[in-house]
Motif scaffolding. Structure first.
Motif, PDB file in Angstrom:
ATOM      1  N   GLU A  77      89.086  14.898  22.031  1.00 29.99           N
ATOM      2  CA  GLU A  77      88.560  16.235  22.318  1.00 29.99           C
ATOM      3  C   GLU A  77      88.742  16.583  23.793  1.00 29.99           C
ATOM      4  OE1 GLU A  77      86.877  19.926  21.823  1.00 29.99           O
ATOM      5  OE2 GLU A  77      87.355  18.493  20.222  1.00 29.99           O
ATOM      6  N   SER A  78      88.502  15.607  24.661  1.00 32.57           N
ATOM      7  CA  SER A  78      88.672  15.829  26.099  1.00 32.57           C
ATOM      8  C   SER A  78      90.125  16.129  26.446  1.00 32.57           C
ATOM      9  CB  SER A  78      88.190  14.597  26.879  1.00 32.57           C
ATOM     10  OG  SER A  78      88.422  14.743  28.260  1.00 32.57           O
ATOM     11  N   LEU A  79      91.048  15.364  25.879  1.00 34.32           N
ATOM     12  CA  LEU A  79      92.469  15.595  26.130  1.00 34.32           C
ATOM     13  C   LEU A  79      92.899  16.973  25.621  1.00 34.32           C
ATOM     14  CD1 LEU A  79      93.897  12.071  25.232  1.00 34.32           C
ATOM     15  CD2 LEU A  79      93.941  13.158  27.484  1.00 34.32           C
ATOM     16  N   TYR A  80      92.383  17.356  24.466  1.00 33.97           N
ATOM     17  CA  TYR A  80      92.706  18.673  23.924  1.00 33.97           C
ATOM     18  C   TYR A  80      92.224  19.779  24.863  1.00 33.97           C
ATOM     19  CZ  TYR A  80      91.931  22.938  21.254  1.00 33.97           C
ATOM     20  OH  TYR A  80      91.892  24.249  20.859  1.00 33.97           O
ATOM     21  N   GLN A  81      90.992  19.661  25.345  1.00 31.91           N
ATOM     22  CA  GLN A  81      90.435  20.672  26.241  1.00 31.91           C
ATOM     23  C   GLN A  81      91.225  20.755  27.544  1.00 31.91           C
ATOM     24  OE1 GLN A  81      88.292  22.858  25.473  1.00 31.91           O
ATOM     25  NE2 GLN A  81      87.289  22.043  23.641  1.00 31.91           N
ATOM     26  N   GLN A  82      91.631  19.610  28.072  1.00 30.16           N
ATOM     27  CA  GLN A  82      92.423  19.611  29.299  1.00 30.16           C
ATOM     28  C   GLN A  82      93.770  20.290  29.088  1.00 30.16           C
ATOM     29  OE1 GLN A  82      92.494  15.898  31.754  1.00 30.16           O
ATOM     30  NE2 GLN A  82      91.199  15.080  30.133  1.00 30.16           N
ATOM     31  N   ALA A  83      94.459  19.932  28.012  1.00 31.21           N
ATOM     32  CA  ALA A  83      95.771  20.524  27.737  1.00 31.21           C
ATOM     33  C   ALA A  83      95.644  22.030  27.543  1.00 31.21           C
ATOM     34  CB  ALA A  83      96.393  19.875  26.507  1.00 31.21           C
ATOM     35  N   ARG A  84      94.628  22.452  26.805  1.00 29.82           N
ATOM     36  CA  ARG A  84      94.419  23.877  26.559  1.00 29.82           C
ATOM     37  C   ARG A  84      94.143  24.612  27.869  1.00 29.82           C
ATOM     38  NH1 ARG A  84      90.309  27.507  25.307  1.00 29.82           N
ATOM     39  NH2 ARG A  84      90.892  29.100  23.765  1.00 29.82           N
ATOM     40  N   ARG A  85      93.365  23.989  28.759  1.00 31.65           N
ATOM     41  CA  ARG A  85      93.063  24.607  30.055  1.00 31.65           C
ATOM     42  C   ARG A  85      94.330  24.781  30.887  1.00 31.65           C
ATOM     43  NH1 ARG A  85      89.662  21.156  31.589  1.00 31.65           N
ATOM     44  NH2 ARG A  85      87.909  22.155  30.564  1.00 31.65           N
TER      45      ARG A  85
END
Length: 342
Positions: free
Chosen positions: A267-275
């Motif tokens: 979830e953290s990696l997804y949020q970072q990539a999306r940002r």
């Protein structure tokens, strides 16, 4: 008639603006508008295609284990180790006369290894393309800065900066190309393809948000961990120390903790990539456009254009690195649980 008095400072500024604005406008706008694309028009391949290729000749359990063992000995940052130091791979079928009963497990681990290497290779290839685009623009900046310096329109420090930044970025490209070659060899080993073959174009990685059944994942992880520890004991590969075969409660806690951490990490990696995609990269593009406009009006120096270009390159590269890390972790979880979580 009075002769018109020309301000030499202003004339020099106007001449410099006329020289540099058309060149850099075209270069930078081309960079901003050009998307990162594949290496050719060849049809991109996914992990399903590569796995089908890997099992087309119906490799034995032992053969699968050997492929994985060799692939694990290939690391991009050091010389490959073939002296037994790297992690060995063993399946229950290695000592069972009816090895076909364990093909499903072996093939599942092979699929996961292919997916991990696919993620690493696809990510590195995308980063290489980003750097190549920036290098081409820097190369032209170097040529332009050299000409401006020769005409006395640019100081030596700024002219040298363009050259130094080009050399640094070219060095980064060489490192990534080395990793690309090693990942390609690993993928060829896993698919049973000659190591000198070129790996086909791969489908680009997409942002992934964790969407899997945690309970199913925990039960599968627990079962595999129990089987692995049990095999170690019966084969006497390790001496019993009180930590060898956990009780049921311990494995429950371990499985729960593992899957929970995995979900949080993904979830953290997804949020970072999306940002990066929705905020950081667009803002970097806007900032670079503003620098370009200021440079056009003589309010920004040559160094600022280089800094803006390099920052934008770095942000785009980091985005693809995050996608690779995400899909690599996802494949690693599949490897440890035996569950494909697409």
């Amino acid at each position: 008639m009075k002769n018109k008095v020309v301000n030499p400072v202003r004339q020099r500024s106007d001449n410099l603006s006329r020289v540099r604005w058309p060149v850099f406008t075209a270069l930078v706008l081309a960079f901003l508008l050009q998307p990162v694309t594949g290496f050719s028009e060849e049809l991109p391949r996914d992990t399903g295609y590569l796995f089908a290729l890997a099992v087309a000749d119906k490799p034995t359990v032992h053969g699968v284990g050997e492929r994985i063992r060799i692939a694990k000995g290939l690391e991009p940052d050091r010389v490959a180790e073939f002296n037994g130091v790297h992690e060995a791979v063993s399946f229950p079928g290695d000592t069972d006369p009816d090895a076909d009963d364990f093909k499903e497990e072996a093939y599942g681990q092979l699929r996961a290894e292919i997916r991990m290497t696919f993620a690493e290779l696809s990510s590195v290839r995308a980063r290489i393309e980003v750097i190549k685009q920036s290098l081409e623009l820097l190369r032209r900046m170097v040529l332009t800065s050299t000409g401006l310096y020769g005409e006395g329109k640019l100081d030596q420090g700024q002219a040298l900066q363009a050259q130094l930044e080009w050399e640094k970025l070219a060095g980064n490209l060489q490192l990534l190309e080395k990793r690309e070659k090693i990942y390609s060899i690993r993928l060829n080993v896993l698919t049973g393809t000659p190591t000198e073959n070129s790996v086909p174009i791969l489908q680009p990685l997409q942002e992934y948000r964790p969407d899997f059944d945690s309970r199913t994942m925990m039960e599968s992880y627990r079962s595999r961990r129990f089987l692995d520890l049990f095999q170690q004991l019966i084969r006497q590969e390790t001496q019993p120390t009180g930590e060898g075969l956990h009780g049921s409660d311990s494995l429950d806690v371990e499985a729960d903790a593992f899957i929970t951490v995995v979900r949080i990490s993904l979830e953290s990696l997804y949020q970072q990539a999306r940002r990066y995609r929705t905020s950081i990269i667009p803002k970097a593009e806007l900032a670079h456009s503003i620098r370009l406009e200021l440079y056009k009006n003589g309010k920004q120096d040559f160094s600022s254009l280089i800094e803006g270009l390099l920052y934008l390159c770095e942000m785009r590269s980091e985005y693809h690195a995050l996608l690779g890390e995400t899909h690599g972790l996802k494949a690693r979880v599949e490897y440890l649980t035996g569950v494909v979580i697409d």
